[in-house]
Design a protein around this motif. Structure first.
Motif, PDB file in Angstrom:
ATOM      1  N   ALA A  95       0.825  -1.209   0.000  1.00 30.30           N
ATOM      2  CA  ALA A  95       0.000   0.000   0.000  1.00 30.30           C
ATOM      3  C   ALA A  95       0.857   1.256   0.000  1.00 30.30           C
ATOM      4  O   ALA A  95       0.559   2.235  -0.701  1.00 30.30           O
ATOM      5  N   ARG A  96       1.941   1.230   0.771  1.00 31.44           N
ATOM      6  CA  ARG A  96       2.803   2.405   0.843  1.00 31.44           C
ATOM      7  C   ARG A  96       3.607   2.578  -0.448  1.00 31.44           C
ATOM      8  O   ARG A  96       3.836   3.703  -0.904  1.00 31.44           O
ATOM      9  N   TRP A  97       4.039   1.483  -1.060  1.00 29.59           N
ATOM     10  CA  TRP A  97       4.733   1.548  -2.345  1.00 29.59           C
ATOM     11  C   TRP A  97       3.790   2.150  -3.389  1.00 29.59           C
ATOM     12  O   TRP A  97       4.187   3.028  -4.171  1.00 29.59           O
ATOM     13  N   ALA A  98       2.548   1.695  -3.391  1.00 30.30           N
ATOM     14  CA  ALA A  98       1.570   2.199  -4.355  1.00 30.30           C
ATOM     15  C   ALA A  98       1.231   3.670  -4.106  1.00 30.30           C
ATOM     16  O   ALA A  98       1.004   4.427  -5.044  1.00 30.30           O
ATOM     17  N   LYS A  99       1.228   4.084  -2.847  1.00 29.46           N
ATOM     18  CA  LYS A  99       0.965   5.490  -2.523  1.00 29.46           C
ATOM     19  C   LYS A  99       2.049   6.380  -3.109  1.00 29.46           C
ATOM     20  O   LYS A  99       1.751   7.439  -3.695  1.00 29.46           O
ATOM     21  N   VAL A 100       3.299   5.960  -2.984  1.00 28.90           N
ATOM     22  CA  VAL A 100       4.401   6.726  -3.581  1.00 28.90           C
ATOM     23  C   VAL A 100       4.263   6.746  -5.096  1.00 28.90           C
ATOM     24  O   VAL A 100       4.421   7.783  -5.742  1.00 28.90           O
ATOM     25  N   ALA A 101       3.952   5.599  -5.671  1.00 32.15           N
ATOM     26  CA  ALA A 101       3.776   5.522  -7.124  1.00 32.15           C
ATOM     27  C   ALA A 101       2.691   6.478  -7.601  1.00 32.15           C
ATOM     28  O   ALA A 101       2.826   7.128  -8.643  1.00 32.15           O
ATOM     29  N   ASP A 102       1.622   6.587  -6.837  1.00 30.21           N
ATOM     30  CA  ASP A 102       0.488   7.428  -7.214  1.00 30.21           C
ATOM     31  C   ASP A 102       0.842   8.909  -7.164  1.00 30.21           C
ATOM     32  O   ASP A 102       0.149   9.730  -7.767  1.00 30.21           O
ATOM     33  N   TYR A 107       6.394  10.386 -13.825  1.00 27.29           N
ATOM     34  CA  TYR A 107       7.391   9.338 -14.039  1.00 27.29           C
ATOM     35  C   TYR A 107       6.826   8.197 -14.862  1.00 27.29           C
ATOM     36  O   TYR A 107       7.482   7.700 -15.785  1.00 27.29           O
ATOM     37  N   TRP A 108       5.614   7.767 -14.579  1.00 29.17           N
ATOM     38  CA  TRP A 108       5.049   6.609 -15.282  1.00 29.17           C
ATOM     39  C   TRP A 108       4.817   6.907 -16.755  1.00 29.17           C
ATOM     40  O   TRP A 108       4.898   6.000 -17.596  1.00 29.17           O
ATOM     41  N   ARG A 109       4.542   8.171 -17.096  1.00 28.14           N
ATOM     42  CA  ARG A 109       4.382   8.506 -18.512  1.00 28.14           C
ATOM     43  C   ARG A 109       5.689   8.286 -19.270  1.00 28.14           C
ATOM     44  O   ARG A 109       5.671   7.869 -20.428  1.00 28.14           O
ATOM     45  N   TYR A 110       6.809   8.572 -18.621  1.00 24.88           N
ATOM     46  CA  TYR A 110       8.103   8.331 -19.261  1.00 24.88           C
ATOM     47  C   TYR A 110       8.482   6.851 -19.231  1.00 24.88           C
ATOM     48  O   TYR A 110       8.992   6.316 -20.225  1.00 24.88           O
ATOM     49  N   HIS A 167       4.770  -3.232 -14.076  1.00 23.08           N
ATOM     50  CA  HIS A 167       3.318  -3.347 -13.948  1.00 23.08           C
ATOM     51  C   HIS A 167       2.711  -1.971 -13.715  1.00 23.08           C
ATOM     52  O   HIS A 167       1.665  -1.639 -14.303  1.00 23.08           O
ATOM     53  N   ALA A 168       3.346  -1.156 -12.885  1.00 18.34           N
ATOM     54  CA  ALA A 168       2.817   0.175 -12.604  1.00 18.34           C
ATOM     55  C   ALA A 168       2.751   1.013 -13.867  1.00 18.34           C
ATOM     56  O   ALA A 168       1.780   1.746 -14.093  1.00 18.34           O
ATOM     57  N   ALA A 169       3.785   0.926 -14.709  1.00 17.96           N
ATOM     58  CA  ALA A 169       3.789   1.700 -15.949  1.00 17.96           C
ATOM     59  C   ALA A 169       2.653   1.275 -16.875  1.00 17.96           C
ATOM     60  O   ALA A 169       1.956   2.114 -17.457  1.00 17.96           O
ATOM     61  N   ALA A 170       2.462  -0.045 -17.009  1.00 22.09           N
ATOM     62  CA  ALA A 170       1.377  -0.533 -17.861  1.00 22.09           C
ATOM     63  C   ALA A 170       0.013  -0.179 -17.277  1.00 22.09           C
ATOM     64  O   ALA A 170      -0.913   0.230 -17.998  1.00 22.09           O
TER      65      ALA A 170
END
Length: 215
Positions: A95-102, A107-110, A167-170
């Motif tokens: 959950a905390r990893w995903a919170k940072v990702a969000d 970054y994910w667009r690149y 997975h996060a990027a996709a």
């Protein structure tokens, strides 16, 4: 917009390249990768194309620099998030990893176009240097994964971190695309996961990491 002045010192050249990066990032957000050219970047800056060439020869080298900037910011945020002792319960870590990702949508667009688009028009020499730098940039995130999953060796921890990143990027591309993409998916009746990016990413991360622990 300030009138262009040629930079001579290393410091001023770095400032000019930072200006180029900022202009490119803005154009990428509004127009997408393929619509961004050295001509449109120069126009956005109010420079001639010749002046732009003093600091960047291709748009890809600017995009690689932007990727590293955003990747380092993401890794730094992960390190800050997990300053407390690891390991954590798997669900909490996920959950905390995903919170940072969000918090790092840029970054994910690149990341989503790094290997399939940006890197395909870069010299082998430049790409090798970029990959070497990236290995150093990613090391703190791999260390976090190794601390969370001490059963894994360093190579396995790196694989686990990259599995979440890919997975996060996709997932980001699927859930956070352009308005036209979202409308098309809606019209086609394509269901979107409920709860948004962070929730979907946390669910995947938890299931994936628990699967590693079960092996």
């Amino acid at each position: 917009m300030a009138e262009y002045q040629r930079a001579y010192s290393a410091e001023h050249k770095a400032e000019r390249f930072a200006d180029i990066m900022a202009a490119t990032d803005g154009l990428f957000r509004t127009h997408g990768f393929h619509e961004v050219t050295l001509t449109t970047i120069a126009k956005e800056l109010g420079w001639s194309r010749g002046n732009l060439y003093r600091y960047a020869q291709t748009k890809e080298e600017v995009f690689l620099a932007l990727y590293r900037q955003k990747h380092r910011a993401f890794v730094d945020a992960l390190v800050e998030e997990f300053e407390s002792a690891l390991p954590l319960p798997t669900g909490e870590f996920a959950a905390r990893w995903a919170k940072v990702a969000d918090a790092h949508h840029g970054y994910w667009r690149y990341q989503g176009i790094l290997t399939s688009v940006i890197e395909t028009n870069v010299s082998a020499e430049m790409l090798a240097g970029f990959k070497r730098d990236l290995m150093a940039d990613i090391a703190p995130a791999v260390s976090l994964m190794a601390a969370q999953l001490p059963q894994l060796d360093e190579a396995q921890a790196a694989d686990a971190h990259l599995a979440l990143v890919y997975h996060a990027a996709a997932l980001h591309g699927h859930l956070c695309g352009s308005e036209a993409q979202m409308r098309a998916m809606e019209e086609a009746g394509m269901p979107l996961p409920t709860g948004g990016f962070a929730s979907a990413m946390a669910g995947f991360a938890e299931a994936y990491l628990k699967g590693l622990l079960a092996d």
